[in-house]
Write a protein that holds these residues in place. Structure first.
Motif, PDB file in Angstrom:
ATOM      1  N   PRO A 111     -19.240 -38.801 -18.644  1.00  0.00           N
ATOM      2  CA  PRO A 111     -17.960 -39.515 -18.688  1.00  0.00           C
ATOM      3  C   PRO A 111     -17.752 -40.270 -20.005  1.00  0.00           C
ATOM      4  O   PRO A 111     -16.630 -40.406 -20.467  1.00  0.00           O
ATOM      5  CB  PRO A 111     -18.034 -40.500 -17.518  1.00  0.00           C
ATOM      6  N   SER A 112     -18.822 -40.747 -20.590  1.00  0.00           N
ATOM      7  CA  SER A 112     -18.709 -41.465 -21.862  1.00  0.00           C
ATOM      8  C   SER A 112     -18.201 -40.542 -22.964  1.00  0.00           C
ATOM      9  O   SER A 112     -17.383 -40.938 -23.797  1.00  0.00           O
ATOM     10  CB  SER A 112     -20.055 -42.058 -22.283  1.00  0.00           C
ATOM     11  N   ALA A 113     -18.672 -39.303 -22.976  1.00  0.00           N
ATOM     12  CA  ALA A 113     -18.219 -38.342 -23.981  1.00  0.00           C
ATOM     13  C   ALA A 113     -16.745 -38.019 -23.766  1.00  0.00           C
ATOM     14  O   ALA A 113     -15.982 -37.900 -24.743  1.00  0.00           O
ATOM     15  CB  ALA A 113     -19.059 -37.073 -23.932  1.00  0.00           C
ATOM     16  N   ARG A 114     -16.329 -37.901 -22.495  1.00  0.00           N
ATOM     17  CA  ARG A 114     -14.906 -37.648 -22.218  1.00  0.00           C
ATOM     18  C   ARG A 114     -14.055 -38.839 -22.659  1.00  0.00           C
ATOM     19  O   ARG A 114     -12.972 -38.664 -23.209  1.00  0.00           O
ATOM     20  CB  ARG A 114     -14.693 -37.345 -20.741  1.00  0.00           C
ATOM     21  N   LEU A 115     -14.546 -40.052 -22.402  1.00  0.00           N
ATOM     22  CA  LEU A 115     -13.833 -41.252 -22.844  1.00  0.00           C
ATOM     23  C   LEU A 115     -13.717 -41.261 -24.368  1.00  0.00           C
ATOM     24  O   LEU A 115     -12.663 -41.580 -24.911  1.00  0.00           O
ATOM     25  CB  LEU A 115     -14.537 -42.519 -22.354  1.00  0.00           C
ATOM     26  N   ALA A 116     -14.787 -40.901 -25.066  1.00  0.00           N
ATOM     27  CA  ALA A 116     -14.762 -40.848 -26.535  1.00  0.00           C
ATOM     28  C   ALA A 116     -13.705 -39.859 -27.019  1.00  0.00           C
ATOM     29  O   ALA A 116     -12.956 -40.144 -27.953  1.00  0.00           O
ATOM     30  CB  ALA A 116     -16.136 -40.462 -27.083  1.00  0.00           C
TER      31      ALA A 116
END
Length: 144
Positions: A111-116
């Motif tokens: 999810p962090s990569a998607r947020l980025a």
């Protein structure tokens, strides 16, 4: 922050128009990110509220420090050059810190990569709207 008319939208300088345009765009993007982060962080409400209050105090402190730096620069540089230099310094620093932060989020994956990726897309869209307005304001200012 208005000009000399009752509505406040009379004869505004290009710099004032740019500042209002940038503020509007930033507010829109902050609302979008706040909504996205809010959904992910709802269970930790009190902690988030305290961090938000700390962030608000940090913004006020940064504003006061920025004013102090600007006044110091104005003592040795023309006013417009001091403001332009300080602004450029902030923008370069924001870009560098933003890139580092996005790289860190991407490295964690999930999810962090998607947020980025979402943040990168929002910043790209915002820059696409702000840069032309800034260029126009700079041209208008130079034509004065």
């Amino acid at each position: 922050m208005g000009g000399g008319t009752a509505g406040g939208h009379g004869r505004r300088s290009p710099t004032e128009r740019l500042a209002e345009d940038v503020a509007d765009v930033v507010r829109e993007e902050v609302r979008a990110v706040r909504a996205q982060v809010g959904e992910a962080a709802r269970p930790a409400g009190v902690g988030i509220a305290l961090l938000a209050a700390a962030g608000g105090c940090l913004v006020l402190g940064a504003g006061a420090a920025s004013t102090t730096v600007l006044r110091m620069l104005e003592a040795v540089l023309p006013r417009r050059l001091a403001a332009a230099g300080l602004t450029a310094g902030y923008l370069v620093t924001a870009v560098l810190l933003g890139r580092a932060g996005l790289a860190q989020l991407r490295a964690t994956g999930g999810p962090s990569a998607r947020l980025a990726d979402d943040v990168r897309d929002m910043v790209t869209e915002t820059a696409g709207r702000v840069l032309p307005a800034g260029a126009e304001a700079a041209r208008d200012e130079l034509d004065r």
